[in-house]
Design an enzyme around this catalytic site. Structure first.
Site, PDB file in Angstrom:
ATOM      1  N   ASN A 163      37.620  32.162  43.481  1.00 43.26           N
ATOM      2  CA  ASN A 163      37.301  31.950  44.889  1.00 43.26           C
ATOM      3  C   ASN A 163      37.157  33.290  45.726  1.00 43.26           C
ATOM      4  O   ASN A 163      37.368  34.370  45.078  1.00 43.26           O
ATOM      5  CB  ASN A 163      38.423  31.057  45.325  1.00 43.26           C
ATOM      6  CG  ASN A 163      39.747  31.807  45.320  1.00 43.26           C
ATOM      7  OD1 ASN A 163      40.211  32.614  46.127  1.00 43.26           O
ATOM      8  ND2 ASN A 163      40.685  31.136  44.630  1.00 43.26           N
TER       9      ASN A 163
ATOM     10  N   ILE B 278      52.621  26.172  41.892  1.00 42.30           N
ATOM     11  CA  ILE B 278      53.430  27.332  41.820  1.00 42.30           C
ATOM     12  C   ILE B 278      54.428  26.839  42.897  1.00 42.30           C
ATOM     13  O   ILE B 278      55.709  26.966  42.391  1.00 42.30           O
ATOM     14  CB  ILE B 278      52.819  28.762  42.000  1.00 42.30           C
ATOM     15  CG1 ILE B 278      51.812  28.717  40.728  1.00 42.30           C
ATOM     16  CG2 ILE B 278      54.005  29.650  41.839  1.00 42.30           C
ATOM     17  CD1 ILE B 278      51.002  30.020  40.898  1.00 42.30           C
TER      18      ILE B 278
ATOM     19  N   PHE C 208      51.161  29.048  52.520  1.00 39.69           N
ATOM     20  CA  PHE C 208      50.140  29.227  53.357  1.00 39.69           C
ATOM     21  C   PHE C 208      49.094  28.288  53.261  1.00 39.69           C
ATOM     22  O   PHE C 208      48.934  27.487  51.935  1.00 39.69           O
ATOM     23  CB  PHE C 208      49.170  30.317  52.850  1.00 39.69           C
ATOM     24  CG  PHE C 208      49.804  31.677  53.824  1.00 39.69           C
ATOM     25  CD1 PHE C 208      50.959  32.187  53.397  1.00 39.69           C
ATOM     26  CD2 PHE C 208      49.264  32.082  54.637  1.00 39.69           C
ATOM     27  CE1 PHE C 208      51.653  33.194  54.124  1.00 39.69           C
ATOM     28  CE2 PHE C 208      49.495  33.225  55.470  1.00 39.69           C
ATOM     29  CZ  PHE C 208      51.003  33.796  55.141  1.00 39.69           C
TER      30      PHE C 208
END
Ligand code: CTP
Length: 399
Positions: A209, A308, A324
């Site tokens: 990405n 994670i 985030f």
């Protein structure tokens, strides 16, 4: 302009690395600082006063008995306006003098007469750096509150290889900027993930990405400025590691997961900024896949990657976890839901993905009390604000 309004006395002593002090002077001025150079007699053997005067726009001082200072006390006047004294390069000799309070030239007298913070950037042959006398002197200076930056390891001017090189000017600048930041995370270990992941399809192709890693690298730098030990687990990016940060480079989400799980035990804070691929190819081909003429387009079967952040947040004694979320619409709704889903106390949201790769950002904080803007601007400035927000939320034990 990280040093806007700051007055820095830059003392240059007699080492080959004095040539790097000229570059440092330029960087300090560029960062907005007023720079007053003090040159020792040995320093002047390596780089002339004219160079520093031209770079800083101020006359250089090199004599205890300089008559340009009204009261004749250059050693006192020069640090009155200073916010920080930087000695770069700092020879074994100046470290020894400063550690013992010897005052026999302008610089050593100035160091004794000053109550301002001092940062030494040692530079010397590796044997001199390793000598018990130097070790004692450095320990004494640290005890007295001085900051020591470096030295770095590598090739030395004497032809030897080892520890003793002066820290590079760019890195030294980071330490100087850090000297002005509040040490709100001192004694803590902060683990940060950053960048994209790359999920291999075959030896040359993969899924990835557009994350640049800039936000995560800014968080790592800000945490280190705040006094933390920082471990940065980074996917593939083009960014240099922030000075003083331990960077562990990974490629895939699974590698990032494994590396984070190996490190998380020592962390009191975990900040997940990485744009982790949610899926990876079910099968990774050992050889480059060839297109078959006239053949049908291949389909790519995927399998999920581990989450994670959610895994760390679900540990029995998790570190303080910060997530985030880059959303393309309905930020408030999606980010608040994501915070609850991942079970993290703090989530930072932004409307992306057009912020990828940019130096600035606009962030919103989501916690149990709702949400509010963190601000808009430079990613490093936002990262410093985020670090301050994390610090006030930590319990004394950090967990
Ligand atoms: N994250 C992670 N591991 C993953 C996926 C995400 O640690 N496998 C972390 C990111 O680093 C970020 C947060 O989780 O801090 C949010 O990531 P995002 O991909 O936006 O969340 P998703 O759960 O994948 O939500 P969605 O794709 O539905 O927006």
């Amino acid at each position: 302009m990280d040093l806007q309004g700051k007055h820095i006395v830059l003392a240059v002593t007699g080492g080959v690395a004095a040539y790097k002090a000229a570059e440092l002077a330029r960087l300090l001025v560029k960062a907005g600082a007023t720079v007053q150079v003090v040159l020792t007699a040995a320093g002047a053997r390596f780089v002339g006063a004219a160079t520093f005067q031209a770079l800083t726009g101020r006359p250089v001082f090199d004599d205890l008995w300089d008559t340009r200072v009204g009261n004749g006390m250059a050693h006192i006047e020069l640090t009155r306006a200073a916010d920080l004294v930087v000695v770069a390069p700092a020879t074994a000799d100046v470290l020894g003098k400063a550690a013992h309070g010897i005052a026999d030239d302008l610089l050593s007298t100035l160091l004794l007469a000053s109550n301002k913070p001092v940062l030494f950037a040692p530079a010397m042959n590796r044997e001199m750096w390793g000598h018990p006398a130097t070790r004692r002197n450095v320990a004494q200076l640290q005890d007295d509150g001085a900051l020591i930056s470096g030295p770095a390891a590598g090739e030395q001017a004497c032809g030897e290889v080892g520890e003793g090189r002066m820290v590079e000017p760019d890195d030294l600048l980071q330490d100087i900027v850090a000297a002005f930041q509040p040490k709100v995370l001192s004694g803590r270990t902060v683990l940060v993930t950053a960048g994209p992941t790359f999920e291999a399809i075959d030896p040359v192709r993969g899924l990835t990405n557009r994350s640049s890693g800039k936000m995560g690298y800014a968080v790592a730098r800000a945490a280190r400025e705040a006094g933390a030990r920082v471990v940065l687990v980074s996917g593939p990016t083009a960014l240099p590691a922030p000075h003083g940060v331990q960077r562990l480079e990974v490629t895939s989400a699974q590698e990032m997961f494994d590396t984070v799980m190996a490190q998380v035990g020592s962390a009191q804070v975990f900040v997940a900024t990485a744009a982790v691929a949610d899926w990876r190819p079910l099968q990774v081909h050992a050889q480059k896949q060839k297109k078959q003429d006239g053949g049908a387009a291949p389909t790519l079967a995927l399998q999920p990657n581990p989450d994670i952040l959610a895994t760390v947040a679900a540990l029995p004694a998790p570190p303080f976890c910060v997530g985030f979320a880059a959303e393309s619409e309905n930020l408030a709704e999606h980010a608040a839901a994501k915070r609850l889903r991942k079970k993290v106390p703090l989530l930072v949201g932004n409307l992306g993905p057009d912020t990828f790769g940019r130096d600035d950002n606009q962030l919103e904080l989501f916690d149990a009390d709702g949400h509010r803007p963190l601000g808009r601007g430079d990613k490093l400035m936002l990262a410093r604000k985020l670090v301050a927000e994390i610090a006030v939320r930590l319990t004394p034990s950090g967990r």
